[in-house]
Design an enzyme around this catalytic site. Structure first.
Site, PDB file in Angstrom:
ATOM      1  N   ASN A  96       0.797  -1.190   0.007  1.00 27.97           N
ATOM      2  CA  ASN A  96       0.113   0.043  -0.045  1.00 27.97           C
ATOM      3  C   ASN A  96       0.840   1.203  -0.052  1.00 27.97           C
ATOM      4  O   ASN A  96       1.942   1.291   0.518  1.00 27.97           O
ATOM      5  CB  ASN A  96      -0.782  -0.132   1.570  1.00 27.97           C
ATOM      6  CG  ASN A  96      -1.805   1.010   1.301  1.00 27.97           C
ATOM      7  OD1 ASN A  96      -2.426   1.823   0.436  1.00 27.97           O
ATOM      8  ND2 ASN A  96      -1.828   1.826   2.754  1.00 27.97           N
ATOM      9  N   HIS A  98       0.919   5.215   1.440  1.00 29.24           N
ATOM     10  CA  HIS A  98       0.017   6.118   2.193  1.00 29.24           C
ATOM     11  C   HIS A  98       0.561   7.554   2.333  1.00 29.24           C
ATOM     12  O   HIS A  98       2.077   7.541   2.484  1.00 29.24           O
ATOM     13  CB  HIS A  98      -0.001   5.642   3.402  1.00 29.24           C
ATOM     14  CG  HIS A  98      -0.900   6.067   4.505  1.00 29.24           C
ATOM     15  ND1 HIS A  98      -2.144   6.302   4.418  1.00 29.24           N
ATOM     16  CD2 HIS A  98      -0.450   7.238   5.423  1.00 29.24           C
ATOM     17  CE1 HIS A  98      -2.866   7.058   5.322  1.00 29.24           C
ATOM     18  NE2 HIS A  98      -1.459   7.548   6.144  1.00 29.24           N
TER      19      HIS A  98
HETATM   20  C1  GAR Z   1      -2.523   8.686  -2.581  1.00 31.59           C
HETATM   21  O1  GAR Z   1      -1.861   9.868  -2.008  1.00 31.59           O
HETATM   22  C2  GAR Z   1      -2.377   7.615  -1.563  1.00 31.59           C
HETATM   23  O2  GAR Z   1      -1.366   7.839  -0.621  1.00 31.59           O
HETATM   24  C3  GAR Z   1      -3.619   7.807  -0.546  1.00 31.59           C
HETATM   25  O3  GAR Z   1      -4.847   8.143  -1.559  1.00 31.59           O
HETATM   26  C4  GAR Z   1      -4.187   8.885  -2.718  1.00 31.59           C
HETATM   27  C5  GAR Z   1      -4.643   8.407  -3.989  1.00 31.59           C
HETATM   28  O4  GAR Z   1      -4.214   8.861  -5.018  1.00 31.59           O
HETATM   29  N1  GAR Z   1      -3.776   6.676   0.121  1.00 31.59           N
HETATM   30  C6  GAR Z   1      -4.462   6.642   1.283  1.00 31.59           C
HETATM   31  O5  GAR Z   1      -4.705   7.681   1.947  1.00 31.59           O
HETATM   32  C7  GAR Z   1      -4.473   5.212   2.001  1.00 31.59           C
HETATM   33  N2  GAR Z   1      -4.924   5.467   3.356  1.00 31.59           N
HETATM   34  P1  GAR Z   1      -4.292   8.378  -6.608  1.00 31.59           P
HETATM   35  O6  GAR Z   1      -5.833   7.765  -6.817  1.00 31.59           O
HETATM   36  O7  GAR Z   1      -4.319   9.576  -7.601  1.00 31.59           O
HETATM   37  O8  GAR Z   1      -3.333   7.426  -6.885  1.00 31.59           O
END
Ligand code: GAR
Length: 177
Positions: A96, A98
C-alpha cells in the site's frame, strides 16, 4: 492493482511499463478505471453493496485477480480495509502507498490530520499490508516538508509527486524477487 480514486499512482506504474495485469475497484466511477482501460488493462468493479459482506466481496475480488495471474497486489488509493480471507490469498504480497510518515497519521484523512496537527514534515510510505489500518512493515519512506500556507491540495500534490517515484521503485524491486 486496487484503486478507489484518481489513479495517479496507477498511472505512474503504467508510465514506467510495470506489468499491471488487472485493476479492480470498489467504486464504479473511479477515474483510475478510465486510466486502466485507456492502457488496455482489464478492469472490474466489486461494490460492497453487491455482496452479503466484506469477506464475500474480497473473495470474489481475489478470485478475479488470481484468474489474471496476479502475484503482487498494489493498493494505490484503495480506500477499503482488506479482510483476512483476501490477505491469506496473497501472503506477503500486498503493498500500500500512504501519504504520511507511518506509523504516524494512518487512515483516510491523513493529509487533513497532519495539517491540523501542525506537523513540519509529512511524507510518503510504501508498506506491506496486514489486517490493520495502514499498518504492516514499512518498505520505503520519504520525507516531504509542510510549507507555510499549505492547503490539503498543495500538500497532497507534493506528497503524490514523491509517491509516483517511490511506489514504482518498490514495485519493480518486488517484481524482481
Ligand atoms: C494517494 O496519495 C495515496 O497515498 C492515498 O490516496 C491517494 C490516492 O491517489 N492513500 C491513502 O490515503 C490510503 N490510506 P491516486 O488515486 O491519485 O493514486
Amino acid at each position: 492493482m486496487l484503486v478507489s480514486g484518481e489513479g495517479t499512482n496507477l498511472q505512474a506504474l503504467l508510465d514506467e511499463a510495470l506489468p499491471v495485469v488487472a485493476v479492480a475497484s470498489n467504486k464504479p466511477g473511479a477515474r483510475a478505471l478510465e486510466r486502466a482501460r485507456a492502457a488496455g488493462v482489464p478492469t472490474a468493479v466489486f461494490e460492497l453493496a453487491d455482496y452479503p459482506d466484506r469477506a464475500a466481496r474480497d473473495t470474489a475480488m481475489a478470485d478475479w485477480l488470481e484468474e489474471r495471474g496476479v502475484r503482487l497486489v498494489v493498493l494505490a488509493g484503495y480506500m477499503h480495509l482488506l479482510t483476512p480471507p483476501f490477505l491469506a490469498r496473497f501472503p506477503d504480497a500486498v503493498v500500500n502507498v500512504h501519504p504520511s510518515l507511518l506509523p504516524a497519521f494512518p487512515g483516510a484523512h491523513a493529509i487533513e490530520e497532519q495539517l491540523a496537527a501542525g506537523v513540519a514534515e509529512s511524507g510518503a510510505t510504501v508498506h506491506l499490508v496486514d489486517e490493520g489500518i495502514d499498518s504492516g512493515p514499512v518498505l520505503a519512506q520519504e520525507r516531504v516538508p509542510v510549507l507555510p500556507g499549505d492547503t490539503a491540495e498543495t500538500l497532497h500534490e507534493r506528497i503524490k509527486a514523491v509517491e509516483h517515484r517511490l511506489l514504482p521503485k518498490v514495485v519493480r524491486e518486488l517484481c524482481a524477487r
